[in-house]
Design a protein around this motif. Structure first.
Motif, PDB file in Angstrom:
ATOM      1  N   PRO A 167     -11.825  -0.688   0.896  1.00  0.00           N
ATOM      2  CA  PRO A 167     -11.188  -0.534   2.209  1.00  0.00           C
ATOM      3  C   PRO A 167     -12.131  -0.922   3.345  1.00  0.00           C
ATOM      4  O   PRO A 167     -13.359  -0.770   3.230  1.00  0.00           O
ATOM      5  N   ILE A 218      -7.557   4.418   2.357  1.00  0.00           N
ATOM      6  CA  ILE A 218      -7.146   3.189   1.681  1.00  0.00           C
ATOM      7  C   ILE A 218      -5.883   2.557   2.255  1.00  0.00           C
ATOM      8  O   ILE A 218      -5.638   1.381   2.024  1.00  0.00           O
ATOM      9  N   SER A 219      -5.077   3.343   3.015  1.00  0.00           N
ATOM     10  CA  SER A 219      -3.855   2.732   3.561  1.00  0.00           C
ATOM     11  C   SER A 219      -3.957   2.529   5.066  1.00  0.00           C
ATOM     12  O   SER A 219      -3.078   1.930   5.676  1.00  0.00           O
ATOM     13  N   CYS A 274      -2.883  -3.316   1.058  1.00  0.00           N
ATOM     14  CA  CYS A 274      -4.283  -3.089   1.487  1.00  0.00           C
ATOM     15  C   CYS A 274      -5.269  -3.440   0.370  1.00  0.00           C
ATOM     16  O   CYS A 274      -4.897  -3.477  -0.802  1.00  0.00           O
ATOM     17  N   HIS A 281      -6.390  -2.237 -10.123  1.00  0.00           N
ATOM     18  CA  HIS A 281      -7.471  -1.768  -9.242  1.00  0.00           C
ATOM     19  C   HIS A 281      -8.345  -0.750  -9.974  1.00  0.00           C
ATOM     20  O   HIS A 281      -7.843   0.013 -10.800  1.00  0.00           O
ATOM     21  N   ALA A 324      -0.854   2.541  -0.171  1.00  0.00           N
ATOM     22  CA  ALA A 324      -1.764   1.435   0.166  1.00  0.00           C
ATOM     23  C   ALA A 324      -1.336   0.148  -0.534  1.00  0.00           C
ATOM     24  O   ALA A 324      -1.403  -0.941   0.041  1.00  0.00           O
ATOM     25  N   ARG A 325      -0.876   0.288  -1.760  1.00  0.00           N
ATOM     26  CA  ARG A 325      -0.458  -0.908  -2.519  1.00  0.00           C
ATOM     27  C   ARG A 325       0.793  -1.512  -1.882  1.00  0.00           C
ATOM     28  O   ARG A 325       0.900  -2.728  -1.749  1.00  0.00           O
ATOM     29  N   TYR A 355      -2.615   5.865  -3.301  1.00  0.00           N
ATOM     30  CA  TYR A 355      -2.771   4.559  -3.943  1.00  0.00           C
ATOM     31  C   TYR A 355      -1.505   3.717  -3.766  1.00  0.00           C
ATOM     32  O   TYR A 355      -1.578   2.544  -3.369  1.00  0.00           O
ATOM     33  N   ILE A 358      -7.396  -2.120  -1.754  1.00  0.00           N
ATOM     34  CA  ILE A 358      -7.540  -0.719  -2.180  1.00  0.00           C
ATOM     35  C   ILE A 358      -8.956  -0.351  -2.610  1.00  0.00           C
ATOM     36  O   ILE A 358      -9.488   0.680  -2.208  1.00  0.00           O
ATOM     37  N   ASP A 359      -9.578  -1.184  -3.412  1.00  0.00           N
ATOM     38  CA  ASP A 359     -10.903  -0.818  -3.927  1.00  0.00           C
ATOM     39  C   ASP A 359     -12.010  -0.967  -2.895  1.00  0.00           C
ATOM     40  O   ASP A 359     -13.068  -0.361  -3.026  1.00  0.00           O
TER      41      ASP A 359
END
Ligand code: F6R
Length: 608
Positions: free
Chosen positions: A598, A489-490, A593, A250, A588-589, A585, A595-596
């Motif tokens: 959202p 991001i999550s 999700c 990402h 979220a991973r 990060y 991530i880049d």
């Protein structure tokens, strides 16, 4: 926010536009489209969802042509449908355009045209501009655009093709960003300069109330009244490889890892021989600085948190009366601003609508204004005329990481430099800070080397219902940014509180499903924050402690410990934010999700 890409040259335009639109994906969008003009025919493709859907559509059709325009749409007027995706065409098929912004009087223009018998096909505000242009176009694009910009109100960056003008693209701007670049035999335009780096580093940032004609040979600029004008380009020293993810899964992770280098670049020549010197960039004398009775810091989101973190240094070392303000509040509130106010605006993009309007307000009230930005030539940079540029390079992930550390570094450097001129920073203190600031990149690298352990902790708690972040004093601002990153991001709920506020409400949330992330540096607040950790444990909340290297006693409370190298309290956030970025990060991973990019978020918020 919508993204625009236009191209005119020798290459297949559809391919160039799709590549350009991919560079705008981070801005957030829900549909995409393009048109190429080939042998007098507008060939149009539009798709809901990702640019790859558009690419797939284009790969199945005939999209030959070396001139074209494209768009990623972030729906405002009208739902997310293929019909509402841009480009939009006039009913007579002579004009087609893409638009970023909002046409405020679109309803009136539409009704007027409908009364004249013109049929509309979409729910968008943009179609009113396309139909109006089609209605008034008599073969002279320049005069048609003059009439169009006089008729429509609101914010717009428009990129237009006329069917009978196959060697021209016309653009107009009021309030929404648009950048142009001219290479050898090719000219292009985009919302983000990153999409143009392969043509030229010499960028023309369109000014408000101007339009232009792009040909393969160059660009001609006009005022909205039709007077021809000349512009000098702004040279961007960005490397086009920065917009490449490399081996990272990402952009966000890549950008987190770029931070040591970014901080080194941002320090640049500003620290030399243990001295902090911004005299090449800051024009104010010691007398002027002493006359600043109040200092306003104004920004949005992560940039606002950078100002909060630095404001503690400005007040403790610079003895300034600081007022950090969210731009969307500052622009509307009745805040006293005068000639004795120093107003510092922070915006990585330099385009955020609220920050721009706040800056205009402060400037009009007579304040001395300065911008901290990552984009030289951006709208706020040009309007304020005095900026400190961070050297973060383009940031592609929607969630800001490296631009935050760069902003914070430069705010700290500026605060210390002004404190020196003002006489509140002694020579010994200056050396102490300068040497420690120079150590920050190495200390960030140390934190990055603990990534695996942070990942493990993140994976352990990623399925909890949310997180509470706490910290005191210099350790508090990092918790705000940590909670924001996690939310963005999550999509998990995360709250940040000064640890001393726990008992005043948030303690009610605590249970074994709500972990507490406690920033607990080894400083004079350590014992107090440890008491808050004990209160959390007593309510069965798992605790993740971000502690100072060598602090063995923290292991009496939790085994989830992330150690940070020690630093000066005023510089704490520069290091402490790193594990929080990584933590967000990896949560979220773990949750799978996007991530880049959202959901619901845009990188550059150019509308209110
Ligand atoms: C958060 C984030 C946003 C921006 C905010 C201001 O990760 O990126 O909160 O910080 O939209 O943007 P700029 O700094 O461009 O004015």
């Amino acid at each position: 926010m919508c993204g625009i890409m236009g191209y005119l040259g020798e290459k297949p335009a559809a391919k160039v536009i799709i590549e350009g639109l991919k560079k705008h994906e981070y801005r957030g969008y829900d549909s995409a489209g393009l048109t190429v003009l080939d042998n007098g025919i507008f060939k149009k493709a539009r798709a809901v969802g990702r640019v790859t859907n558009l690419e797939e559509l284009v790969s199945r059709g005939d999209f030959a042509g070396t001139v074209g325009i494209g768009h990623t749409r972030w729906a405002t007027h009208g739902g997310v449908t293929v019909e509402n995706a841009h480009p939009h065409e006039s009913s007579d098929g002579r004009v087609i355009l893409v638009h970023n912004g909002i046409i405020e009087n679109s309803r009136v223009v539409k009704e007027e045209l409908q009364r004249l018998g013109i049929e509309f096909f979409t729910d968008t505000d943009t179609e009113s501009a396309a139909q109006y242009l089609g209605y008034i176009y008599d073969g002279d694009p320049k005069s048609a655009i003059e009439k169009l910009v006089a008729r429509i109100r609101g914010a717009f960056a428009l990129v237009i093709m006329f069917r009978d003008r196959p060697d021209e693209i016309w653009v107009a701007r009021k309030g929404s960003p648009l950048v142009l670049a001219h290479g050898v035999g090719e000219t292009a335009c985009a919302s983000d300069p990153v999409a143009l780096l392969s043509y030229s580093r010499a960028m023309f940032f369109m000014e408000d109330d101007e339009f232009a004609c792009l040909t393969r040979d160059g660009i001609t600029f006009y005022t909205f009244e039709g007077r021809e004008i000349h512009h000098r380009p702004t040279f961007l020293d960005w490397d086009s490889s920065v917009a490449d993810r490399g081996a990272y899964p990402h952009f966000m992770l890549k950008e987190i890892h770029e931070q040591p280098e970014v901080v080194i670049k941002t320090i640049g020549q500003r620290i030399k021989d243990s001295k902090i010197d911004l005299s090449n960039e800051i024009p104010w004398t010691a007398e002027q600085i002493k006359k600043f009775k109040k200092v306003h810091f104004v920004a949005c989101g992560t940039s606002y948190y950078a100002t909060l973190a630095s404001s503690l240094l400005w007040e403790s070392i610079g003895k300034f009366e600081i007022r950090p303000e969210v731009a969307s509040e500052y622009r509307y509130r009745d805040i006293p601003i005068d000639k004795e106010t120093l107003a510092i605006f922070v915006s990585q993009s330099g385009e955020t609508a609220d920050t721009l309007h706040a800056a205009r307000k402060a400037k009009a009230a007579g304040a001395t204004c300065l911008l901290i930005t990552n984009v030289k030539g951006s709208t706020i940079d040009r309007e304020l005329g005095l900026s400190l540029i961070t050297q973060a390079g383009p940031e592609i992930a929607v969630a800001a990481t490296k631009t935050f550390t760069a902003q914070l570094m430069i705010l700290n450097l500026l605060g210390l430099y002004l404190a020196k001129l003002k006489g509140t920073l002694s020579a010994e203190q200056e050396k102490l800070f300068a040497d420690e600031l120079s150590q920050i990149p190495a200390k960030i690298s140390v934190v990055l080397s603990t990534e695996k352990q942070i990942e493990k902790i993140a994976n352990t708690y990623a399925d909890k219902k949310g997180f509470l972040f706490i910290g005191r004093g210099f350790a508090y601002p990092s918790t705000l940014e940590g909670a924001l990153k996690l939310k963005e991001i999550s999509y998990m709920h995360a709250e940040s509180y000064p640890a001393g506020e726990m008992k005043h409400g948030p303690i009610a949330l605590l249970d074994d499903n709500l972990p507490v992330v406690a920033m607990v540096p080894k400083d004079n607040m350590w014992e107090k924050t440890v008491s808050n950790i004990e209160e959390s444990l007593a309510r069965r909340s798992p605790v993740i402690a971000v502690a100072t290297e060598g602090d063995v006693s923290i292991s009496n409370y939790t085994s989830n410990i992330i150690y940070l190298p020690a630093t000066l309290p005023e510089l704490y956030t520069l290091i402490a934010v790193i594990p929080l970025q990584l933590f967000a990060y990896y949560v979220a991973r773990f949750k799978g999700c996007d991530i880049d990019k959202p959901r619901n978020l845009a990188k550059s918020v150019t509308v209110e």
